[in-house]
Write a protein that holds these residues in place. Structure first.
Motif, PDB file in Angstrom:
ATOM      1  N   ALA A  77       0.854  -1.189   0.000  1.00  0.00           N
ATOM      2  CA  ALA A  77       0.000   0.000   0.000  1.00  0.00           C
ATOM      3  C   ALA A  77       0.890   1.238   0.000  1.00  0.00           C
ATOM      4  O   ALA A  77       0.568   2.252  -0.622  1.00  0.00           O
ATOM      5  CB  ALA A  77      -0.903  -0.005   1.228  1.00  0.00           C
ATOM      6  N   GLU A  78       2.020   1.119   0.696  1.00  0.00           N
ATOM      7  CA  GLU A  78       2.930   2.254   0.827  1.00  0.00           C
ATOM      8  C   GLU A  78       4.298   1.702   1.204  1.00  0.00           C
ATOM      9  O   GLU A  78       4.379   0.736   1.958  1.00  0.00           O
ATOM     10  CB  GLU A  78       2.412   3.163   1.953  1.00  0.00           C
ATOM     11  N   VAL A  79       5.376   2.287   0.680  1.00  0.00           N
ATOM     12  CA  VAL A  79       6.726   1.918   1.104  1.00  0.00           C
ATOM     13  C   VAL A  79       7.298   3.112   1.875  1.00  0.00           C
ATOM     14  O   VAL A  79       7.755   4.085   1.276  1.00  0.00           O
ATOM     15  CB  VAL A  79       7.642   1.563  -0.089  1.00  0.00           C
ATOM     16  N   PRO A  80       7.217   3.067   3.213  1.00  0.00           N
ATOM     17  CA  PRO A  80       7.664   4.214   4.008  1.00  0.00           C
ATOM     18  C   PRO A  80       9.183   4.404   3.888  1.00  0.00           C
ATOM     19  O   PRO A  80       9.896   3.478   3.500  1.00  0.00           O
ATOM     20  CB  PRO A  80       7.261   3.847   5.435  1.00  0.00           C
ATOM     21  N   PRO A  81       9.678   5.610   4.245  1.00  0.00           N
ATOM     22  CA  PRO A  81      11.106   5.915   4.091  1.00  0.00           C
ATOM     23  C   PRO A  81      12.030   4.898   4.763  1.00  0.00           C
ATOM     24  O   PRO A  81      13.074   4.556   4.212  1.00  0.00           O
ATOM     25  CB  PRO A  81      11.250   7.287   4.756  1.00  0.00           C
ATOM     26  N   LEU A  82      11.637   4.404   5.915  1.00  0.00           N
ATOM     27  CA  LEU A  82      12.480   3.436   6.620  1.00  0.00           C
ATOM     28  C   LEU A  82      12.623   2.138   5.808  1.00  0.00           C
ATOM     29  O   LEU A  82      13.711   1.565   5.708  1.00  0.00           O
ATOM     30  CB  LEU A  82      11.852   3.122   7.987  1.00  0.00           C
ATOM     31  N   ALA A  83      11.528   1.699   5.205  1.00  0.00           N
ATOM     32  CA  ALA A  83      11.566   0.488   4.375  1.00  0.00           C
ATOM     33  C   ALA A  83      12.447   0.727   3.161  1.00  0.00           C
ATOM     34  O   ALA A  83      13.230  -0.137   2.743  1.00  0.00           O
ATOM     35  CB  ALA A  83      10.155   0.103   3.945  1.00  0.00           C
ATOM     36  N   ARG A  84      12.339   1.914   2.606  1.00  0.00           N
ATOM     37  CA  ARG A  84      13.140   2.283   1.444  1.00  0.00           C
ATOM     38  C   ARG A  84      14.629   2.254   1.795  1.00  0.00           C
ATOM     39  O   ARG A  84      15.458   1.737   1.040  1.00  0.00           O
ATOM     40  CB  ARG A  84      12.737   3.702   1.029  1.00  0.00           C
ATOM     41  N   ALA A  85      14.952   2.755   2.976  1.00  0.00           N
ATOM     42  CA  ALA A  85      16.361   2.778   3.404  1.00  0.00           C
ATOM     43  C   ALA A  85      16.885   1.352   3.565  1.00  0.00           C
ATOM     44  O   ALA A  85      18.009   1.034   3.142  1.00  0.00           O
ATOM     45  CB  ALA A  85      16.490   3.551   4.725  1.00  0.00           C
ATOM     46  N   ALA A 207      22.262  -0.297  10.359  1.00  0.00           N
ATOM     47  CA  ALA A 207      21.656   0.492   9.278  1.00  0.00           C
ATOM     48  C   ALA A 207      20.599   1.447   9.815  1.00  0.00           C
ATOM     49  O   ALA A 207      20.450   2.568   9.324  1.00  0.00           O
ATOM     50  CB  ALA A 207      21.047  -0.434   8.229  1.00  0.00           C
ATOM     51  N   LEU A 208      19.848   1.004  10.846  1.00  0.00           N
ATOM     52  CA  LEU A 208      18.790   1.847  11.407  1.00  0.00           C
ATOM     53  C   LEU A 208      19.338   2.838  12.427  1.00  0.00           C
ATOM     54  O   LEU A 208      18.686   3.828  12.750  1.00  0.00           O
ATOM     55  CB  LEU A 208      17.724   0.981  12.094  1.00  0.00           C
ATOM     56  N   GLY A 209      20.525   2.538  12.972  1.00  0.00           N
ATOM     57  CA  GLY A 209      21.102   3.411  13.994  1.00  0.00           C
ATOM     58  C   GLY A 209      20.421   3.301  15.336  1.00  0.00           C
ATOM     59  O   GLY A 209      20.493   4.216  16.165  1.00  0.00           O
TER      60      GLY A 209
END
Ligand code: AMP
Ligand code: MG
Length: 329
Positions: A77-85, A207-209
């Motif tokens: 439905a949506e690829v949020p910025p965190l998923a994109r990263a 990667a997420l910090g």
């Protein structure tokens, strides 16, 4: 004679696999984690054949494999910025990301959840088949439900001969353990690790910090598959620390139990009557040989497998998760 053809992964086989898949068939394919049992992920009847061939409980959702981020965007439905990263950092690779699903994803894939699990595999054969088909592939591990995952084409044949249309042989898989599953469907603030896997949690957190929450009742609620029986050979599995391996195996043998040992190299010194598999290559090597070793010891007819425990760091976390589940039977 096998009833399901097993073909080496040359271009003609890739074309054949894509045409069988386009016709709604089911095909076992190599990935860098374990062999997957693939079907057109947008065709509910094809996906139903995966559940039937594996004997997989209907409440256990499937991962959709796609060729890249653009294809992932079409099924979420949506690829949020965190998923994109995370996708930028780890795709193609052994990371599965759970997102809110798009309406095109059939109910049967998500087992009725409002989410979809997505991964871009890092295997040239899997990617070639995805590109030739031009659609997402639903692909759980290509074993009978409950059994150890297949890391060689022969394991797929042993479990699914006559139940599927084709096995594409790409040789032994690189990681030997399934993908890591992270749930990002509840918004940026609540990433949750649903399954340890070939991508170490440490790499995700770097990667997420920040640290990632893991497991617990929340994960069980979000990932029904975690509740099911998994990875079990026919023999009973016992987990023993390195120092105690040899003594435990000898005690079982002395008590008349047919026992085999699964360990990291160097092998503990044991009498030749006790089959002992010792994986080279550190924790990565142990992960690679884990499921194959369980199957080999089963074939040797042992009643008990004594398996070496590992420290829970890096891929050791996934190894211990699989071993514990194998030991639950
Ligand atoms: P397998 O492909 O057989 O290794 O299993 C796939 C894993 O991904 C199982 O643990 C599933 O429960 C999990 N999974 C697949 N889809 C979803 C989803 N939509 N939400 C949460 N977990 C999922
Ligand atoms: Mg599986």
């Amino acid at each position: 004679m096998p009833k399901t053809p097993l073909r080496s992964a040359e271009p003609a086989t890739i074309a054949l696999a894509a045409s069988i898949l386009a016709d709604g068939g089911v095909v076992a394919i190599p990935t860098e984690t374990v062999y997957g049992l693939a079907a057109d992920g947008l065709d509910p009847r094809a996906v139903a054949r995966i559940f039937a061939a594996k004997g997989r409980p209907a409440d256990n959702p499937l991962i959709l494999h796609v060729a890249g981020l653009a294809e992932a965007e079409a099924i979420a439905a949506e690829v949020p910025p965190l998923a994109r990263a995370l996708a930028d950092a780890f795709w193609p690779g052994p990371l599965t990301i759970v997102l809110k699903r798009a309406a095109v994803v059939p109910e049967i894939v998500s087992a009725g959840l409002d989410t979809v699990a997505i991964r871009v595999p890092a295997h040239p054969v899997a990617l070639a088949i995805l590109r030739a088909l031009g659609r997402p592939l639903a692909a759980p591990s290509a074993n009978r439900s409950g059994r150890p995952s297949p890391t060689r084409a022969e394991h797929v044949l042993a479990d699914l001969d006559g139940r599927i249309d084709l096995i594409v042989d790409g040789g032994p898989t690189a990681h030997g353990i399934e993908s890591t599953v992270i749930d990002l469907s509840q918004g940026e603030g609540a990433p949750l690790l649903l399954r340890q896997g070939a991508l170490p949690r440490e790499a995700l957190e770097a990667a997420l910090g920040r640290p990632i929450a893991e497991g617990g009742a929340e994960a069980a609620a979000r990932s029904p598959g975690l509740r099911h029986r998994h990875y079990a050979p026919r023999a009973r599995v016992e987990l023993v620390a390195r120092e105690g391996l040899g003594a435990r195996a000898e005690a079982l043998a002395a008590a008349g139990v047919r026992v085999g040992v699964l360990a990291r190299a160097p092998a503990p010194p044991l009498p030749p009557a006790i089959p002992t598999l010792a994986a080279e290559g550190g924790l990565e090597g142990y992960a690679r040989e884990l499921f194959a070793g369980l199957r080999t010891l089963d074939e040797l007819g042992v009643a008990r497998i004594v398996a070496e425990t590992t420290p829970e760091v890096g891929i050791g976390r996934a190894i211990m998760d699989r071993l514990r589940r194998a030991a639950e039977g």
